[in-house]
Design an enzyme around this catalytic site. Structure first.
Site, PDB file in Angstrom:
ATOM      1  N   GLU A  44       0.470  -1.222  -0.006  1.00  0.00           N
ATOM      2  CA  GLU A  44      -0.401   0.196  -0.180  1.00  0.00           C
ATOM      3  C   GLU A  44       0.977   1.682   0.058  1.00  0.00           C
ATOM      4  O   GLU A  44       1.622   0.944   0.564  1.00  0.00           O
ATOM      5  CB  GLU A  44      -0.912   0.051   1.422  1.00  0.00           C
ATOM      6  CG  GLU A  44      -1.607  -0.935   1.191  1.00  0.00           C
ATOM      7  CD  GLU A  44      -3.360  -0.988   2.464  1.00  0.00           C
ATOM      8  OE1 GLU A  44      -2.564   0.086   3.041  1.00  0.00           O
ATOM      9  OE2 GLU A  44      -3.790  -2.140   2.234  1.00  0.00           O
ATOM     10  N   ASP A  74     -10.645  -1.286  -0.776  1.00  0.00           N
ATOM     11  CA  ASP A  74      -9.469  -1.086   0.433  1.00  0.00           C
ATOM     12  C   ASP A  74     -10.692  -0.538   1.374  1.00  0.00           C
ATOM     13  O   ASP A  74     -11.060   0.596   0.723  1.00  0.00           O
ATOM     14  CB  ASP A  74      -8.750   0.351  -0.422  1.00  0.00           C
ATOM     15  CG  ASP A  74      -7.037   0.334   1.334  1.00  0.00           C
ATOM     16  OD1 ASP A  74      -6.923  -0.287   1.833  1.00  0.00           O
ATOM     17  OD2 ASP A  74      -7.238   1.189   1.096  1.00  0.00           O
ATOM     18  N   TRP A 148     -16.116  -8.012  13.990  1.00  0.00           N
ATOM     19  CA  TRP A 148     -14.124  -7.712  13.392  1.00  0.00           C
ATOM     20  C   TRP A 148     -13.767  -6.548  13.386  1.00  0.00           C
ATOM     21  O   TRP A 148     -14.539  -4.992  13.095  1.00  0.00           O
ATOM     22  CB  TRP A 148     -14.306  -8.301  12.846  1.00  0.00           C
ATOM     23  CG  TRP A 148     -14.595  -8.315  11.287  1.00  0.00           C
ATOM     24  CD1 TRP A 148     -15.651  -8.719  10.838  1.00  0.00           C
ATOM     25  CD2 TRP A 148     -14.118  -7.348  10.417  1.00  0.00           C
ATOM     26  NE1 TRP A 148     -16.186  -8.163   9.397  1.00  0.00           N
ATOM     27  CE2 TRP A 148     -15.124  -7.909   9.493  1.00  0.00           C
ATOM     28  CE3 TRP A 148     -12.790  -6.583   9.915  1.00  0.00           C
ATOM     29  CZ2 TRP A 148     -14.700  -7.018   7.614  1.00  0.00           C
ATOM     30  CZ3 TRP A 148     -12.530  -6.331   8.531  1.00  0.00           C
ATOM     31  CH2 TRP A 148     -13.825  -6.312   8.210  1.00  0.00           C
ATOM     32  N   GLY A 149     -12.355  -6.002  13.585  1.00  0.00           N
ATOM     33  CA  GLY A 149     -12.488  -4.576  13.727  1.00  0.00           C
ATOM     34  C   GLY A 149     -12.715  -3.308  13.950  1.00  0.00           C
ATOM     35  O   GLY A 149     -13.053  -3.034  15.226  1.00  0.00           O
TER      36      GLY A 149
HETATM   37  P1  ITT Z   1      -6.058  -6.193   2.985  1.00  0.00           P
HETATM   38  O1  ITT Z   1      -5.586  -6.871   2.877  1.00  0.00           O
HETATM   39  O2  ITT Z   1      -7.651  -6.615   1.745  1.00  0.00           O
HETATM   40  O3  ITT Z   1      -5.859  -4.631   2.577  1.00  0.00           O
HETATM   41  P2  ITT Z   1      -7.057  -4.941   5.798  1.00  0.00           P
HETATM   42  O4  ITT Z   1      -7.429  -6.248   6.705  1.00  0.00           O
HETATM   43  O5  ITT Z   1      -5.651  -4.311   6.053  1.00  0.00           O
HETATM   44  O6  ITT Z   1      -6.932  -6.066   4.774  1.00  0.00           O
HETATM   45  P3  ITT Z   1      -8.291  -2.799   4.989  1.00  0.00           P
HETATM   46  O7  ITT Z   1      -6.942  -2.052   4.658  1.00  0.00           O
HETATM   47  O8  ITT Z   1      -9.470  -2.435   4.152  1.00  0.00           O
HETATM   48  O9  ITT Z   1      -8.265  -3.510   5.434  1.00  0.00           O
HETATM   49  O10 ITT Z   1      -8.727  -2.166   6.023  1.00  0.00           O
HETATM   50  C1  ITT Z   1      -8.348  -1.209   6.923  1.00  0.00           C
HETATM   51  C2  ITT Z   1      -9.278  -1.616   8.599  1.00  0.00           C
HETATM   52  O11 ITT Z   1     -10.472  -1.245   8.513  1.00  0.00           O
HETATM   53  C3  ITT Z   1      -8.725  -2.848   8.940  1.00  0.00           C
HETATM   54  O12 ITT Z   1      -7.601  -2.505  10.465  1.00  0.00           O
HETATM   55  C4  ITT Z   1     -10.013  -3.605   9.046  1.00  0.00           C
HETATM   56  O13 ITT Z   1      -9.571  -5.063   9.713  1.00  0.00           O
HETATM   57  C5  ITT Z   1     -10.630  -2.396   9.268  1.00  0.00           C
HETATM   58  N1  ITT Z   1     -12.272  -2.715   8.262  1.00  0.00           N
HETATM   59  C6  ITT Z   1     -12.353  -2.948   6.909  1.00  0.00           C
HETATM   60  N2  ITT Z   1     -13.018  -3.292   7.073  1.00  0.00           N
HETATM   61  C7  ITT Z   1     -13.823  -2.667   7.498  1.00  0.00           C
HETATM   62  C8  ITT Z   1     -15.415  -2.921   7.957  1.00  0.00           C
HETATM   63  O14 ITT Z   1     -16.369  -3.626   7.505  1.00  0.00           O
HETATM   64  N3  ITT Z   1     -15.755  -3.338   9.734  1.00  0.00           N
HETATM   65  C9  ITT Z   1     -14.856  -3.173  10.296  1.00  0.00           C
HETATM   66  N4  ITT Z   1     -13.445  -3.208  10.399  1.00  0.00           N
HETATM   67  C10 ITT Z   1     -13.569  -3.161   9.067  1.00  0.00           C
END
Ligand code: ITT
Length: 195
Positions: A44, A74, A148-149
């Site tokens: 990225e 993303d 999650w997240g």
């Molecule tokens: P990639 O390998 O696809 O990049 P990533 O987990 O790094 O996976 P992103 O950069 O898109 O994904 O996500 C940025 C942050 O936001 C990351 O900490 C995710 O856990 C969180 N996130 C993304 N989509 C989410 C959702 O639908 N609900 C909650 N958290 C989310």
């Protein structure tokens, strides 16, 4: 002779299995195109623009996966009172400050407006397309146990009371990712299934 025609397939490159699961269930409902997973850490760039980040990651993957139809997604959480933070830094901030840290920062504000953005970049032969969608919402006062997240602290305005996490499977019918994936599927159904 028993002729079986192979269904067209597309590869999602991601390190995040939650993301794959959500997009997989949307694909199952709306298209006959098969979604496959290519689990990998994406490269990225630093940018304030998720579309730019997605396109960069996609081009890096495409160099290695020349013959495949691929896409990346993303996402980021943009909090208005924090001038859009964590936005493109959402993954890093989740790992470092965490949800508790975000809620601590939000204590100094009365308003807690935010949006979640999903930007999908897809490569179909020599064409690159980007699809972006946002869902407006609020940052919750407390961390809900589910999801999650950032799911436990993001309340989409369309529901207004429950966090993404508390919405459970319903999240996947209204989320930023659902809306952007719908646009991707519309594009794929047109250019892949029709040919
Ligand atoms: P990639 O390998 O696809 O990049 P990533 O987990 O790094 O996976 P992103 O950069 O898109 O994904 O996500 C940025 C942050 O936001 C990351 O900490 C995710 O856990 C969180 N996130 C993304 N989509 C989410 C959702 O639908 N609900 C909650 N958290 C989310």
């Amino acid at each position: 002779m028993n002729q079986t025609t192979k269904k067209p397939e597309i590869f999602l490159v991601t390190s995040n299995l939650h993301k794959y699961d959500e997009i997989y269930s949307i694909f199952k409902q709306y298209t006959s195109i098969q979604l496959r997973l290519l689990q990998a850490n994406l490269v990225e760039i630093q940018s304030s623009d998720l579309e730019e980040i997605a396109i960069f990651s996609l081009k890096k993957c495409a160099k290695k996966l020349k013959e495949k139809l691929i896409f990346v997604e993303d996402s980021g959480l943009f909090i208005k009172q924090l001038n859009g933070f964590p936005g493109p830094y959402s993954a890093y901030i989740f790992r470092t400050l965490g949800l508790k840290g975000i809620l601590t920062l939000m204590k100094m504000f009365k308003k807690r407006e935010a949006y979640f953005q999903s930007s999908i970049a897809v490569k179909n032969e020599n064409e690159i397309k980007v699809f972006t969608e946002r869902v407006q919402g609020q940052i919750s006062l407390e961390i809900s146990d589910l999801g999650w997240g950032y799911d436990p602290i993001f309340i989409p305005d369309c529901d207004g009371t429950l966090t993404y996490g508390e919405l459970g499977l319903k999240k996947n019918a209204l989320s930023h990712r659902f809306l952007a994936t719908q646009k991707l599927i519309k594009y794929l159904n047109k250019c892949i299934l029709v040919d």
